[in-house]
Design a protein around this motif. Structure first.
Motif, PDB file in Angstrom:
ATOM      1  N   ARG A  80       0.836  -1.205   0.000  1.00 39.46           N
ATOM      2  CA  ARG A  80       0.000   0.000   0.000  1.00 39.46           C
ATOM      3  C   ARG A  80       0.867   1.250   0.000  1.00 39.46           C
ATOM      4  O   ARG A  80       1.953   1.263   0.586  1.00 39.46           O
ATOM      5  CB  ARG A  80      -0.894   0.033   1.235  1.00 39.46           C
ATOM      6  CG  ARG A  80      -1.835  -1.143   1.323  1.00 39.46           C
ATOM      7  CD  ARG A  80      -2.597  -1.118   2.604  1.00 39.46           C
ATOM      8  NE  ARG A  80      -1.630  -1.169   3.707  1.00 39.46           N
ATOM      9  CZ  ARG A  80      -1.943  -1.364   4.975  1.00 39.46           C
ATOM     10  NH1 ARG A  80      -3.190  -1.504   5.324  1.00 39.46           N
ATOM     11  NH2 ARG A  80      -1.015  -1.407   5.902  1.00 39.46           N
ATOM     12  N   VAL A  81       0.351   2.294  -0.636  1.00 35.47           N
ATOM     13  CA  VAL A  81       1.035   3.591  -0.664  1.00 35.47           C
ATOM     14  C   VAL A  81      -0.025   4.683  -0.556  1.00 35.47           C
ATOM     15  O   VAL A  81      -1.052   4.616  -1.233  1.00 35.47           O
ATOM     16  CB  VAL A  81       1.808   3.812  -1.987  1.00 35.47           C
ATOM     17  CG1 VAL A  81       2.486   5.166  -1.996  1.00 35.47           C
ATOM     18  CG2 VAL A  81       2.806   2.709  -2.239  1.00 35.47           C
ATOM     19  N   GLU A  82       0.241   5.680   0.283  1.00 32.37           N
ATOM     20  CA  GLU A  82      -0.589   6.883   0.333  1.00 32.37           C
ATOM     21  C   GLU A  82       0.336   8.081   0.316  1.00 32.37           C
ATOM     22  O   GLU A  82       1.310   8.133   1.066  1.00 32.37           O
ATOM     23  CB  GLU A  82      -1.475   6.897   1.571  1.00 32.37           C
ATOM     24  CG  GLU A  82      -2.580   5.874   1.495  1.00 32.37           C
ATOM     25  CD  GLU A  82      -3.662   6.076   2.538  1.00 32.37           C
ATOM     26  OE1 GLU A  82      -3.763   7.186   3.107  1.00 32.37           O
ATOM     27  OE2 GLU A  82      -4.401   5.117   2.766  1.00 32.37           O
ATOM     28  N   VAL A  83       0.041   9.023  -0.579  1.00 35.40           N
ATOM     29  CA  VAL A  83       0.856  10.227  -0.714  1.00 35.40           C
ATOM     30  C   VAL A  83      -0.076  11.432  -0.720  1.00 35.40           C
ATOM     31  O   VAL A  83      -1.083  11.431  -1.429  1.00 35.40           O
ATOM     32  CB  VAL A  83       1.678  10.208  -2.027  1.00 35.40           C
ATOM     33  CG1 VAL A  83       2.409  11.514  -2.237  1.00 35.40           C
ATOM     34  CG2 VAL A  83       2.637   9.040  -2.040  1.00 35.40           C
ATOM     35  N   GLU A  84       0.254  12.436   0.085  1.00 41.22           N
ATOM     36  CA  GLU A  84      -0.444  13.716   0.067  1.00 41.22           C
ATOM     37  C   GLU A  84       0.615  14.801  -0.030  1.00 41.22           C
ATOM     38  O   GLU A  84       1.581  14.788   0.725  1.00 41.22           O
ATOM     39  CB  GLU A  84      -1.261  13.920   1.337  1.00 41.22           C
ATOM     40  CG  GLU A  84      -2.435  12.990   1.464  1.00 41.22           C
ATOM     41  CD  GLU A  84      -3.286  13.295   2.684  1.00 41.22           C
ATOM     42  OE1 GLU A  84      -3.346  14.473   3.105  1.00 41.22           O
ATOM     43  OE2 GLU A  84      -3.880  12.351   3.206  1.00 41.22           O
ATOM     44  N   LEU A  85       0.445  15.721  -0.979  1.00 43.28           N
ATOM     45  CA  LEU A  85       1.412  16.795  -1.114  1.00 43.28           C
ATOM     46  C   LEU A  85       0.756  18.027  -1.707  1.00 43.28           C
ATOM     47  O   LEU A  85      -0.321  17.945  -2.304  1.00 43.28           O
ATOM     48  CB  LEU A  85       2.600  16.364  -1.977  1.00 43.28           C
ATOM     49  CG  LEU A  85       2.293  15.945  -3.408  1.00 43.28           C
ATOM     50  CD1 LEU A  85       3.340  16.546  -4.327  1.00 43.28           C
ATOM     51  CD2 LEU A  85       2.332  14.436  -3.502  1.00 43.28           C
ATOM     52  N   GLU A  86       1.392  19.149  -1.512  1.00 40.94           N
ATOM     53  CA  GLU A  86       0.952  20.386  -2.125  1.00 40.94           C
ATOM     54  C   GLU A  86       1.966  20.768  -3.187  1.00 40.94           C
ATOM     55  O   GLU A  86       3.167  20.706  -2.957  1.00 40.94           O
ATOM     56  CB  GLU A  86       0.808  21.480  -1.081  1.00 40.94           C
ATOM     57  CG  GLU A  86      -0.338  21.183  -0.139  1.00 40.94           C
ATOM     58  CD  GLU A  86      -0.718  22.346   0.734  1.00 40.94           C
ATOM     59  OE1 GLU A  86      -0.413  23.500   0.385  1.00 40.94           O
ATOM     60  OE2 GLU A  86      -1.335  22.077   1.775  1.00 40.94           O
ATOM     61  N   VAL A  87       1.448  21.118  -4.365  1.00 43.68           N
ATOM     62  CA  VAL A  87       2.293  21.418  -5.510  1.00 43.68           C
ATOM     63  C   VAL A  87       1.922  22.795  -6.028  1.00 43.68           C
ATOM     64  O   VAL A  87       0.748  23.137  -6.128  1.00 43.68           O
ATOM     65  CB  VAL A  87       2.085  20.364  -6.630  1.00 43.68           C
ATOM     66  CG1 VAL A  87       2.869  20.725  -7.867  1.00 43.68           C
ATOM     67  CG2 VAL A  87       2.452  18.988  -6.132  1.00 43.68           C
ATOM     68  N   ARG A  88       2.937  23.560  -6.358  1.00 45.40           N
ATOM     69  CA  ARG A  88       2.698  24.862  -6.986  1.00 45.40           C
ATOM     70  C   ARG A  88       2.878  24.685  -8.483  1.00 45.40           C
ATOM     71  O   ARG A  88       3.931  24.265  -8.955  1.00 45.40           O
ATOM     72  CB  ARG A  88       3.662  25.903  -6.440  1.00 45.40           C
ATOM     73  CG  ARG A  88       3.401  27.274  -7.010  1.00 45.40           C
ATOM     74  CD  ARG A  88       4.044  28.349  -6.127  1.00 45.40           C
ATOM     75  NE  ARG A  88       3.709  29.659  -6.602  1.00 45.40           N
ATOM     76  CZ  ARG A  88       2.577  30.311  -6.347  1.00 45.40           C
ATOM     77  NH1 ARG A  88       1.669  29.754  -5.599  1.00 45.40           N
ATOM     78  NH2 ARG A  88       2.347  31.508  -6.828  1.00 45.40           N
ATOM     79  N   ILE A  89       1.828  24.980  -9.239  1.00 50.31           N
ATOM     80  CA  ILE A  89       1.831  24.842 -10.684  1.00 50.31           C
ATOM     81  C   ILE A  89       2.218  26.178 -11.295  1.00 50.31           C
ATOM     82  O   ILE A  89       1.620  27.208 -10.987  1.00 50.31           O
ATOM     83  CB  ILE A  89       0.440  24.427 -11.204  1.00 50.31           C
ATOM     84  CG1 ILE A  89      -0.040  23.162 -10.514  1.00 50.31           C
ATOM     85  CG2 ILE A  89       0.443  24.293 -12.719  1.00 50.31           C
ATOM     86  CD1 ILE A  89       0.822  21.958 -10.727  1.00 50.31           C
ATOM     87  N   GLN A  90       3.206  26.154 -12.166  1.00 51.06           N
ATOM     88  CA  GLN A  90       3.640  27.381 -12.839  1.00 51.06           C
ATOM     89  C   GLN A  90       2.733  27.636 -14.038  1.00 51.06           C
ATOM     90  O   GLN A  90       2.498  26.731 -14.837  1.00 51.06           O
ATOM     91  CB  GLN A  90       5.099  27.267 -13.292  1.00 51.06           C
ATOM     92  CG  GLN A  90       5.655  28.556 -13.819  1.00 51.06           C
ATOM     93  CD  GLN A  90       7.158  28.462 -13.985  1.00 51.06           C
ATOM     94  OE1 GLN A  90       7.825  27.723 -13.279  1.00 51.06           O
ATOM     95  NE2 GLN A  90       7.682  29.211 -14.920  1.00 51.06           N
ATOM     96  N   ALA A  91       2.223  28.832 -14.152  1.00 51.11           N
ATOM     97  CA  ALA A  91       1.342  29.187 -15.263  1.00 51.11           C
ATOM     98  C   ALA A  91       2.105  29.117 -16.585  1.00 51.11           C
ATOM     99  O   ALA A  91       3.288  29.422 -16.654  1.00 51.11           O
ATOM    100  CB  ALA A  91       0.788  30.599 -15.068  1.00 51.11           C
ATOM    101  N   ALA A  92       1.411  28.706 -17.631  1.00 44.81           N
ATOM    102  CA  ALA A  92       2.012  28.636 -18.953  1.00 44.81           C
ATOM    103  C   ALA A  92       2.495  30.017 -19.371  1.00 44.81           C
ATOM    104  O   ALA A  92       1.810  31.013 -19.204  1.00 44.81           O
ATOM    105  CB  ALA A  92       0.996  28.106 -19.967  1.00 44.81           C
ATOM    106  N   GLY A  93       3.710  30.079 -19.880  1.00 44.41           N
ATOM    107  CA  GLY A  93       4.279  31.347 -20.322  1.00 44.41           C
ATOM    108  C   GLY A  93       4.930  32.148 -19.217  1.00 44.41           C
ATOM    109  O   GLY A  93       5.533  33.184 -19.466  1.00 44.41           O
TER     110      GLY A  93
END
Length: 96
Positions: A80-93
């Protein structure tokens, strides 16, 4: 495991997408799900959750969204695997 994200009902004003992850042939009894959630006020800050079961004990897994690896983790002794994370997505351009 693989699966498409689909819109999910959310109690608050956040946007949520869920994916039921189905086996791809490598491990035929593996199961899983993934979830991405973000606020309309801050769409670049996303919470990502993965939950996987029935994989080989201690297997190393890489979690990929749209061709980008977002996390790696090892299964426990029960597969079993459980992953929780917060990711910052860079806007296109954006150059930041």
């Amino acid at each position: 495991l693989s699966g498409p994200f689909e819109a999910a009902d959310e109690d608050d004003d956040d946007i949520e997408r869920k994916a039921v992850l189905a086996p791809t042939g490598v491990d035929p009894d593996a199961t899983g799900e993934a979830e991405v959630e973000f606020s309309n006020d801050a769409p670049a800050e996303q919470e990502i959750e993965f939950s996987v079961g029935n994989v080989s004990p201690n297997a190393a897994l890489t979690f990929v969204i749209d061709g980008t690896a977002v996390a790696t983790a090892a299964a426990d002794a029960r597969g079993r695997v459980e992953v929780e994370l917060e990711v910052r997505i860079q806007a296109a351009g954006s150059s930041r």
